[in-house]
Scaffold this active site. Sequence first.
Site, PDB file in Angstrom:
ATOM      1  N   VAL A 294       0.835  -1.199   0.000  1.00 56.83           N
ATOM      2  CA  VAL A 294       0.000   0.000   0.000  1.00 56.83           C
ATOM      3  C   VAL A 294       0.872   1.251   0.000  1.00 56.83           C
ATOM      4  O   VAL A 294       0.574   2.238  -0.681  1.00 56.83           O
ATOM      5  CB  VAL A 294      -0.974  -0.007   1.195  1.00 56.83           C
ATOM      6  CG1 VAL A 294      -1.788   1.284   1.234  1.00 56.83           C
ATOM      7  CG2 VAL A 294      -1.914  -1.196   1.105  1.00 56.83           C
TER       8      VAL A 294
ATOM      9  N   ASP B 138       1.270  -8.238  -5.964  1.00 57.45           N
ATOM     10  CA  ASP B 138       1.481  -6.915  -5.390  1.00 57.45           C
ATOM     11  C   ASP B 138       1.671  -5.849  -6.468  1.00 57.45           C
ATOM     12  O   ASP B 138       1.211  -4.713  -6.319  1.00 57.45           O
ATOM     13  CB  ASP B 138       2.691  -6.941  -4.465  1.00 57.45           C
ATOM     14  CG  ASP B 138       2.454  -7.782  -3.222  1.00 57.45           C
ATOM     15  OD1 ASP B 138       1.282  -8.057  -2.900  1.00 57.45           O
ATOM     16  OD2 ASP B 138       3.448  -8.176  -2.581  1.00 57.45           O
TER      17      ASP B 138
ATOM     18  N   LYS C 249       8.321  -5.946  -8.796  1.00 54.45           N
ATOM     19  CA  LYS C 249       8.216  -6.936  -7.722  1.00 54.45           C
ATOM     20  C   LYS C 249       9.127  -8.100  -8.100  1.00 54.45           C
ATOM     21  O   LYS C 249       8.774  -8.928  -8.951  1.00 54.45           O
ATOM     22  CB  LYS C 249       6.768  -7.405  -7.566  1.00 54.45           C
ATOM     23  CG  LYS C 249       6.551  -8.388  -6.418  1.00 54.45           C
ATOM     24  CD  LYS C 249       6.642  -7.709  -5.067  1.00 54.45           C
ATOM     25  CE  LYS C 249       6.319  -8.679  -3.931  1.00 54.45           C
ATOM     26  NZ  LYS C 249       6.352  -8.022  -2.607  1.00 54.45           N
TER      27      LYS C 249
ATOM     28  N   PRO D  74      -2.846   5.654   6.295  1.00 58.72           N
ATOM     29  CA  PRO D  74      -3.914   5.215   7.196  1.00 58.72           C
ATOM     30  C   PRO D  74      -4.213   3.721   7.076  1.00 58.72           C
ATOM     31  O   PRO D  74      -4.169   3.151   5.981  1.00 58.72           O
ATOM     32  CB  PRO D  74      -5.127   6.039   6.751  1.00 58.72           C
ATOM     33  CG  PRO D  74      -4.573   7.183   5.994  1.00 58.72           C
ATOM     34  CD  PRO D  74      -3.319   6.690   5.356  1.00 58.72           C
TER      35      PRO D  74
ATOM     36  N   GLY E 110      -6.202   0.563   6.476  1.00 60.61           N
ATOM     37  CA  GLY E 110      -7.338   0.341   5.595  1.00 60.61           C
ATOM     38  C   GLY E 110      -7.311   1.132   4.310  1.00 60.61           C
ATOM     39  O   GLY E 110      -8.266   1.071   3.518  1.00 60.61           O
TER      40      GLY E 110
END
Length: 239
Positions: free
Chosen positions: A17, A50, A37, A201, A203
């Site tokens: 993320v 990913d 990746k 953050p 989530g």
Amino acid sequence: MSVIVVSGTGTEIGKTVVTSAIAAAAVASGRSVAVLKPAQTGVGPQEPGDAAEAVRLAGPAVTALELARYPEPLAPDTAARRSGLAAVAPERIAEAADGLARSHDLVLVEGAGGLLVRFDEEGHTLADAARLLAAPVLVVAPAGLGTLNSAALTAEALTARGLRGLGVVVGSWPASPDLASRCNLADLPKVSALPLLGAVPQGAGALPPATFREAAPGWLAPPLHGTWTPEAFLAAWPE
């Protein structure tokens, strides 16, 4: 910086993320971006990995490249050995990143787990690829108790190998942080000797992609193409 190596203090701490957020912020600032990746583990042949997740969140302008895929959710060396598939040597990672850097403003190389996770039977790690690339390493760390020790160990490993640490990003900042998490904001730069460069953050990866892209620059400091500042964030979350 045309190449940034993104590592973590461990696994499942928000590295993908964070990589996606950097990609989104860089694209928003007008950069062309690629996500590499080297070794994807624990994902089936037809499942998105990913790198594909980075494209989903950051947008189709991002180029994704995966060098190897292993079905079991293990360290790349172990997963390669058990599957009978070829391991990924650091030279191959560096060659792929260099190739992407020739046609992109920014290449993000996302590791697997921590900095010293083995990629092959010779014991090569993401740190070896970073050395070949002469690229800075961004450390993604969790927010809570225990992160200071793992961040300090990762920073010491970087220094011992002559690698430059770019900074630390908190990979999953909780909506209601406990005391340890709030104290760690100030303590992470002290124990790692690396600047705090953002907090994504908890989530964030579940947000609609358009919302994610709009918000991403606000989670990251200017060296990562964002607008976030540690001073303002620390003021919002006093100890």
